[in-house]
Enzyme design. Structure first.
Site, PDB file in Angstrom:
ATOM      1  N   LYS A  92     -31.934  25.312  -9.613  1.00  0.00           N
ATOM      2  CA  LYS A  92     -31.897  23.400  -9.020  1.00  0.00           C
ATOM      3  C   LYS A  92     -31.393  23.593 -10.800  1.00  0.00           C
ATOM      4  O   LYS A  92     -30.990  22.397 -11.361  1.00  0.00           O
ATOM      5  CB  LYS A  92     -33.055  22.797  -9.075  1.00  0.00           C
ATOM      6  CG  LYS A  92     -32.797  23.411  -7.623  1.00  0.00           C
ATOM      7  CD  LYS A  92     -32.235  22.971  -6.495  1.00  0.00           C
ATOM      8  CE  LYS A  92     -32.250  23.043  -4.790  1.00  0.00           C
ATOM      9  NZ  LYS A  92     -31.291  22.541  -4.270  1.00  0.00           N
ATOM     10  N   GLU A 114     -34.487  13.385  -4.839  1.00  0.00           N
ATOM     11  CA  GLU A 114     -34.931  14.016  -3.975  1.00  0.00           C
ATOM     12  C   GLU A 114     -35.955  14.560  -4.215  1.00  0.00           C
ATOM     13  O   GLU A 114     -34.790  16.337  -4.961  1.00  0.00           O
ATOM     14  CB  GLU A 114     -34.237  13.561  -2.554  1.00  0.00           C
ATOM     15  CG  GLU A 114     -33.704  14.464  -2.011  1.00  0.00           C
ATOM     16  CD  GLU A 114     -32.069  14.823  -3.383  1.00  0.00           C
ATOM     17  OE1 GLU A 114     -31.900  13.864  -3.932  1.00  0.00           O
ATOM     18  OE2 GLU A 114     -31.743  16.383  -3.141  1.00  0.00           O
ATOM     19  N   SER A 381     -32.546  32.989  -6.346  1.00  0.00           N
ATOM     20  CA  SER A 381     -31.821  31.791  -6.077  1.00  0.00           C
ATOM     21  C   SER A 381     -33.387  30.860  -7.092  1.00  0.00           C
ATOM     22  O   SER A 381     -33.705  29.981  -7.469  1.00  0.00           O
ATOM     23  CB  SER A 381     -31.679  30.722  -5.801  1.00  0.00           C
ATOM     24  OG  SER A 381     -32.428  30.778  -4.185  1.00  0.00           O
TER      25      SER A 381
END
Lengths: 399, 273
Positions: A92, A114, A381
């Site tokens: 991210k 969010e 990830s």
């Protein structure tokens, strides 16, 4: 298949994507798009972005040959793209850095985001601090409970965590609330969307800030194995880590691309988060894409053991890749993900995020069907530290 | 045919500003929806915006979010709402009804099927909050074919190019969003709104209806003086209705609240003075 060129100027990936928002947001999206195009054409911006990815995020991260588990499975060689080794512990941060630099360039001093699992919230809180900006993160009440350590991390980083109590109290409702904040404070605030969804230009922009994942993995795979991978596997909630991995391989037709949705308690139970496998096209959160909805067009509550996959929509580019057959989409259930979580932890000394465990579960299923000279590249990830409470609780252990 | 052009002509000739209450279909009660619509008309509504509830109303503030959740919890569907419009038309053939909601429930039914049924039920216009003009070619064509007005929103931030697009695609009226925010939000500079409204009326050559954040009769009166064609009273009304003990109480609340606006906006044609 010819060269891949998506989306079009209005942000359409075939019939998907586009811009479906209240009028008040349209000028803000136009301004964002102009600023984004301008930045991507500016060598100084790109140099700073890649410099930050090196010095702050820690890129490039390794492509790791998981030799022990590959031997155990007795088939293809499994390689892990180690996004879990990035600063803040997940992919991210790539996108958060990109959007924060863009926000600064646009003169915005407040970031909002969010978050579901909290990884995107932590990444946004981190870059806000790094660049001296205010930060507010919207998070569904249910996710606040199951990801309490990430909530605390965000607060440690100086962000305000806004608990969302409307709707199903998960990621989709956090997104609604962040959009409402943005529309109300559009002059001062930059909305850092955490996935490849939302109104144009977000799906394209977020993909392009994450394509570094696939670009690195492609070079590393060629270096280490002498050829391209046979299969790339990634989990898909909104689908940002998967788009980042897939995008640089789209023009390599021999590379099979597999996205893994959250099968939850099983597709037959209805308690899952698999819009590509079970849903139909509709419009939510600013774009047209596959959705989980009831026959009246109301969005359904979803379920997944991993908060980061608990979303009823998916990035529009995945909808397109599914329809044209360039990528295939399958599921892994909560149980399968948990099994993969434990298996990787014990075989390789790497504790994966529950989201990434869905991709691992699929890779573990595929590997025995392939030859030992073939390669499966899995996007790892995120790391699993944030999930140890969830996993322990399932086993009746209180930490 | 849409009743909207006739309504705005009448209002203009009388020098009056229209009053357009918004209610969420199926709230505050399921069975009380049609009687509530009639009560709104009796209290002075010139047209009614009937909200189609959606599970993810991203442009709405907490008041309409909650009303939507309650309505969906009672089993309200698009088909049910159209049945209510039809029932309303049995006693009222003159007051325009504008259906307002989000695109997805309409698409789920099928745009064509929706438009045909809405027109047959007696609706006049449709506002789909998240349908931008750029994405609306198909929907506009279908709505027009069934003689429904496609109504678009404009905001304080809309560029001249977007105003031109809305002028080309929209009909009936333009819904001017008075604030940079969500429904029920706070607007402080009503002078700016009044000025922009007057400007837009000139540019568009179409009636301009102002909504989002109009909470009291004083503000409505101020906007009326600036020459907007009608005002929408949404969240302030829906919030009061949520306190209703029963359907008759809801009708009483609506009547009392709308009458205060009616006073500020002037009486309708035909009611005498």
């Amino acid at each position: 298949m010819g060269q891949y060129h998506q989306p079009d100027k209005q942000g359409h990936f075939g019939p998907y994507g586009g811009r479906f928002v209240a009028e008040t947001l349209v000028p803000a999206l136009d301004e964002l798009e102009d600023a984004y195009r301008d930045a991507m054409g500016d060598p100084a911006f790109l140099a700073e972005f890649h410099g930050e990815l090196r010095q702050f995020v820690g890129r490039p991260n390794p492509l790791y040959h998981a030799a022990r588990i590959s031997r155990e499975l007795g088939g293809a060689q499994i390689y892990l793209k180690r996004e879990d080794l990035n600063h803040t512990g997940a992919h991210k941060i790539n996108n958060a850095v990109g959007q924060a630099l863009l926000a600064r360039r646009m003169g915005r001093h407040r970031l909002i985001a969010e978050t579901g699992a909290g990884q995107h919230g932590v990444a946004t809180a981190t870059v806000a601090t790094r660049y001296g900006m205010e930060c507010a993160v919207y998070m569904g009440e249910e996710d606040v409970h199951r990801q309490s350590s990430n909530v605390y991390r965000m607060r440690l980083l100086g962000a305000e965590v806004k608990v969302v109590t409307g709707g199903t109290r998960t990621l989709k409702d956090a997104l609604n609330e962040a959009l409402r904040d943005w529309v109300t404070h559009v002059d001062s605030t930059f909305y850092v969307i955490g996935t490849v969804a939302g109104p144009h230009p977000y799906p394209e922009m977020v993909r392009n800030f994450h394509r570094v994942i696939g670009e690195e993995a492609r070079v590393q795979c060629l270096e280490q194995t002498g050829r391209l991978p046979d299969v790339c596997v990634a989990c898909v909630g909104g689908g940002s880590n998967a788009m980042g991995l897939f995008y640089p391989f789209l023009d390599d037709p021999a590379v099979r691309l597999v996205g893994v949705e959250a099968g939850g308690l099983g597709l037959g139970t209805g308690r899952h988060a698999a819009p590509l496998c079970t849903g139909r096209p509709g419009v939510l959160h600013g774009n047209r894409t596959y959705l989980m909805e009831d026959p009246d067009g109301q969005i359904l509550a979803t379920h997944s053991i991993s908060a980061g996959l608990d979303y009823p929509g998916v990035g529009p580019e995945h909808s397109y890749l599914k329809d044209i057959g360039r990528a295939e989409y399958v599921i892994a259930t909560d149980e399968e993900a948990l099994e993969a979580f434990h298996r990787l932890s014990r075989a390789e000394g790497i504790i994966p995020a529950l989201e990434s465990s869905h991709a691992l579960a699929c890779a573990f299923r595929l590997a025995p069907q392939l030859r030992s000279d073939q390669t499966i590249l899995v996007n790892l990830s995120g790391r699993g530290d944030k999930d140890i409470h969830t996993v322990a609780a399932r086993e009746g252990i209180t930490l | 045919m849409s009743r909207l052009p006739g309504l705005f002509r009448t209002l203009r000739e009388a020098g009056k500003t229209g009053l357009v209450p918004f209610v969420t279909a199926g709230d505050p009660s399921f069975q009380g929806t049609v009687p509530l619509l009639h009560a709104l008309v009796s209290a002075g509504a010139d047209a009614i915006e009937l909200g189609i509830p959606f599970s993810d109303p991203m442009a709405d503030g907490p008041v309409i979010q909650r009303a939507s959740e309650r309505a969906l919890g009672r089993g309200v569907t698009v088909r049910q709402i159209l049945a209510w419009v039809q029932e309303f038309r049995e006693k009222n053939q003159t007051t325009p009804i504008i259906l307002m909601g989000y695109l997805n429930p309409v698409e789920a039914m099928g745009v064509e099927r929706f438009a045909e049924a809405a027109a047959a039920a007696g609706a006049d216009g449709v506002i789909l909050v998240d349908l931008t003009p750029e994405e609306s070619a198909h929907e506009v064509e279908v709505l027009r074919r069934f003689h429904l007005d496609p109504i678009f929103l404009l905001a304080p931030t809309s560029s001249p190019a977007r105003v031109a697009t809305v002028k080309r695609l929209g009909s009936g009226f333009v819904y001017y969003v008075s604030l940079r925010g969500i429904t029920g939000g706070e607007q402080r500079d009503w002078d700016e709104v009044a000025q922009r409204t007057a400007q837009l009326r000139q540019e568009l050559g179409m009636p301009v209806v102002v909504g989002f954040g109009i909470r009291d009769a004083t503000v409505a009166g101020h906007l009326a003086a600036s020459g907007c064609d009608a005002v929408v009273i949404g969240s302030a009304l829906v919030e009061r209705l949520s306190d209703a003990r029963d359907d008759r109480h809801a009708q009483g609340i609506a009547t009392e609240f709308l009458l205060s606006f009616r006073e500020a906006l002037g009486r309708r044609m035909g009611e005498g003075t």
